[in-house]
Design an enzyme around this catalytic site. Structure first.
Site, PDB file in Angstrom:
ATOM      1  N   ASP A 127     -16.343 -74.012  42.048  1.00  0.00           N
ATOM      2  CA  ASP A 127     -15.035 -73.864  41.409  1.00  0.00           C
ATOM      3  C   ASP A 127     -14.180 -75.102  41.605  1.00  0.00           C
ATOM      4  O   ASP A 127     -13.280 -75.365  40.807  1.00  0.00           O
ATOM      5  CB  ASP A 127     -14.324 -72.628  41.958  1.00  0.00           C
ATOM      6  CG  ASP A 127     -14.990 -71.361  41.451  1.00  0.00           C
ATOM      7  OD1 ASP A 127     -16.012 -70.948  42.032  1.00  0.00           O
ATOM      8  OD2 ASP A 127     -14.511 -70.805  40.438  1.00  0.00           O
ATOM      9  N   GLN A 184     -20.238 -60.095  40.469  1.00  0.00           N
ATOM     10  CA  GLN A 184     -20.646 -60.975  39.356  1.00  0.00           C
ATOM     11  C   GLN A 184     -22.162 -61.206  39.359  1.00  0.00           C
ATOM     12  O   GLN A 184     -22.740 -61.616  38.362  1.00  0.00           O
ATOM     13  CB  GLN A 184     -19.929 -62.322  39.425  1.00  0.00           C
ATOM     14  CG  GLN A 184     -18.432 -62.268  39.151  1.00  0.00           C
ATOM     15  CD  GLN A 184     -17.595 -62.162  40.388  1.00  0.00           C
ATOM     16  OE1 GLN A 184     -18.006 -61.524  41.352  1.00  0.00           O
ATOM     17  NE2 GLN A 184     -16.398 -62.748  40.389  1.00  0.00           N
ATOM     18  N   GLY A 203     -15.173 -67.577  35.415  1.00  0.00           N
ATOM     19  CA  GLY A 203     -16.064 -68.737  35.547  1.00  0.00           C
ATOM     20  C   GLY A 203     -15.242 -69.997  35.425  1.00  0.00           C
ATOM     21  O   GLY A 203     -14.479 -70.157  34.466  1.00  0.00           O
ATOM     22  N   ALA A 204     -15.376 -70.915  36.380  1.00  0.00           N
ATOM     23  CA  ALA A 204     -14.494 -72.083  36.410  1.00  0.00           C
ATOM     24  C   ALA A 204     -14.413 -72.813  35.071  1.00  0.00           C
ATOM     25  O   ALA A 204     -13.318 -73.001  34.526  1.00  0.00           O
ATOM     26  CB  ALA A 204     -14.956 -73.019  37.531  1.00  0.00           C
ATOM     27  N   ASN A 224     -16.639 -72.378  46.319  1.00  0.00           N
ATOM     28  CA  ASN A 224     -17.373 -71.507  45.412  1.00  0.00           C
ATOM     29  C   ASN A 224     -17.168 -70.066  45.850  1.00  0.00           C
ATOM     30  O   ASN A 224     -16.520 -69.784  46.857  1.00  0.00           O
ATOM     31  CB  ASN A 224     -18.866 -71.871  45.384  1.00  0.00           C
ATOM     32  CG  ASN A 224     -19.577 -71.234  44.193  1.00  0.00           C
ATOM     33  OD1 ASN A 224     -19.126 -71.308  43.063  1.00  0.00           O
ATOM     34  ND2 ASN A 224     -20.694 -70.572  44.472  1.00  0.00           N
ATOM     35  N   ARG A 278      -4.872 -68.507  38.441  1.00  0.00           N
ATOM     36  CA  ARG A 278      -5.911 -68.588  39.474  1.00  0.00           C
ATOM     37  C   ARG A 278      -5.911 -69.994  40.045  1.00  0.00           C
ATOM     38  O   ARG A 278      -6.048 -70.977  39.317  1.00  0.00           O
ATOM     39  CB  ARG A 278      -7.289 -68.229  38.898  1.00  0.00           C
ATOM     40  CG  ARG A 278      -7.374 -66.818  38.332  1.00  0.00           C
ATOM     41  CD  ARG A 278      -8.810 -66.412  37.997  1.00  0.00           C
ATOM     42  NE  ARG A 278      -9.593 -66.182  39.217  1.00  0.00           N
ATOM     43  CZ  ARG A 278     -10.909 -66.072  39.236  1.00  0.00           C
ATOM     44  NH1 ARG A 278     -11.595 -66.233  38.114  1.00  0.00           N
ATOM     45  NH2 ARG A 278     -11.554 -65.841  40.373  1.00  0.00           N
TER      46      ARG A 278
HETATM   47  C1  LIG Z   1     -19.883 -71.941  36.299  1.00  0.00           C
HETATM   48  S1  LIG Z   1     -18.925 -70.700  37.084  1.00  0.00           S
HETATM   49  C2  LIG Z   1     -18.478 -71.435  38.557  1.00  0.00           C
HETATM   50  C3  LIG Z   1     -17.944 -70.434  39.567  1.00  0.00           C
HETATM   51  O1  LIG Z   1     -16.865 -69.614  39.055  1.00  0.00           O
HETATM   52  C4  LIG Z   1     -17.035 -68.252  39.511  1.00  0.00           C
HETATM   53  O2  LIG Z   1     -15.840 -67.678  39.979  1.00  0.00           O
HETATM   54  P1  LIG Z   1     -15.182 -66.359  39.237  1.00  0.00           P
HETATM   55  O3  LIG Z   1     -16.298 -65.431  38.851  1.00  0.00           O
HETATM   56  O4  LIG Z   1     -14.245 -65.792  40.273  1.00  0.00           O
HETATM   57  O5  LIG Z   1     -14.438 -66.913  38.036  1.00  0.00           O
HETATM   58  C5  LIG Z   1     -18.048 -68.370  40.641  1.00  0.00           C
HETATM   59  O6  LIG Z   1     -17.432 -68.810  41.841  1.00  0.00           O
HETATM   60  C6  LIG Z   1     -18.969 -69.424  40.057  1.00  0.00           C
HETATM   61  O7  LIG Z   1     -19.874 -69.979  40.968  1.00  0.00           O
END
Ligand SMILES: CSC[C@H]1O[C@H](OP(=O)(O)O)[C@H](O)[C@@H]1O
Length: 370
Positions: free
Chosen positions: A250, A210, A63-64, A260, A99
């Site tokens: 993101d 996710q 999560g960003a 995203n 990342r």
């Molecule tokens: C508030 S989370 C924002 C964003 O981050 C996630 O990416 P990941 O699961 O690869 O870390 C996802 O794109 C969410 O929308």
């Protein structure tokens, strides 16, 4: 359209996450290992910088906003061992390399460097822990404000409908991805607490699924949620089954283009084609004012094996296991994010309010008066 700095509205309801995604414990940090979600809630202790690097790359912490805060804590762990200038820069470089897309990671480390670089090494570990904790508490407040910025959009729909408001979301931008109530899910938690009837459609989000975490989060909170295959989103939008699309981000470029999770672009395309409002929820720590547009945002390419396997919980076991779907073909692509142009985004929900995408960065990072 509700564009305004609505975060000043004093809503009585709030949402408290049931678990802490990350916490300090002495000179280590404890995370929820998200590779076990939604089947198992397992905490994992990270005692070294290498532990944090592995956890970010493997999406144990994800999560960003949350990976930014995790990196800030990882730096504190590194400085406990060696707080020299060289060690500081080496740790920052290694954390940045985990990342590339979520700008939160870079901004969190830049904020740490601004605090730590002027200090003597002897003072750096304690200062790093203080800054990491500040960032963790700050993110929780930003999540709450984003919820207040988004709630009027759901209220307005609820006033016009004689059925639950149908919201489509993608991936996980809930409390599991942040240090607070989440970004895209924060307005939904507030709306549910306010008694607004919701039906949230959650796309599974291959290859790391996710979306299962989002469905688990919402169900735990009592919010009606329906899991759909990623490819089903277009049909639901085309058939008029979706009133609003609400996703996280993101990295947001200065012109309002949004990076995203992979699959977001196609949902934005369908929403644009069918006149469905498309909202992005993100704090200022997800904006990159140095990035002119989406084309300048690096897109993370992840391991092919993620596409070739799916995690699950076979009957009679309590250990999620990966199941390989096919033998390794010659070529596999696994981009983890895609880019949605600002012109397809109805509004960006931020901690200062809801703004048209092209204006949002300027509202958060106003150009100095020349
Ligand atoms: C508030 S989370 C924002 C964003 O981050 C996630 O990416 P990941 O699961 O690869 O870390 C996802 O794109 C969410 O929308």
């Amino acid at each position: 359209m509700i564009f305004s700095a609505r975060t000043d509205v004093a809503y009585t309801m709030s949402f408290t996450p049931p678990l802490a995604t990350l916490r300090r414990d002495g000179n280590s940090i404890v995370i929820i290992d998200q590779t076990g979600l939604p089947w198992r809630v397992v905490e994992r202790r990270l005692g070294t910088l290498d532990d944090v690097l592995e956890a970010i790359v493997a999406l144990r912490v994800r999560g960003a906003p949350l990976i930014g805060v995790a990196a800030a804590h990882g730096l504190a762990l590194a400085l406990e061992r060696d707080a020299s200038d060289a060690a500081l820069e080496d740790a920052i470089a290694r954390l940045l390399s985990t990342r590339p897309t979520a700008v939160n990671l870079r901004l969190a480390l830049e904020a740490q460097r601004a605090v730590l670089a002027p200090l003597p090494p002897s003072e750096r570990p304690a200062a790093a822990w203080r800054e990491a904790e500040r960032q963790r508490a700050d993110d929780a407040q930003r999540c709450e404000a984003i919820g207040r910025a988004g709630l009027p959009w759901i209220e307005e729909l609820a006033c016009r409908l004689d059925r639950p408001v149908r919201v489509l979301t993608h991936c996980n931008a809930g409390w599991a991805a942040t240090c607070g109530a989440g970004t895209a899910l924060s307005p939904l938690y507030l709306a549910h607490a306010a008694g607004i009837a919701l039906e949230v459609f959650v796309s599974e989000t291959r290859p790391r699924n996710q979306g299962l975490i989002t469905h688990w989060e919402l169900t735990q909170a009592g919010v009606p949620a329906t899991l759909i295959a990623d490819n089903a989103a277009g049909l639901l939008i085309a058939q008029g089954d979706i009133d609003l699309v609400l996703v996280g981000a993101d990295r947001i470029a200065r012109n309002g283009d949004v990076a995203n999770k992979i699959g977001t672009y196609l949902k934005a395309l369908a929403a644009h084609a069918h006149g469905v409002p498309f909202l992005v929820a993100a704090p200022a720590t997800t904006f990159d004012p140095t990035c002119p547009n989406g084309a300048a945002i690096p897109i993370e390419e992840r391991a092919a094996d993620e596409v070739l396997t799916v995690a699950g919980l076979p009957p009679g076991t309590d250990e999620p296991v990966p199941v390989r779907l096919t033998p390794l073909p010659a070529r596999v692509r696994n981009p983890a994010f895609d880019l949605t142009p600002a012109r397809w985004i109805t509004a960006i929900l931020t901690e200062t309010g809801a703004w048209p995408a092209p204006l949002a960065a300027a509202k958060l990072f106003p150009e100095p008066d020349r």
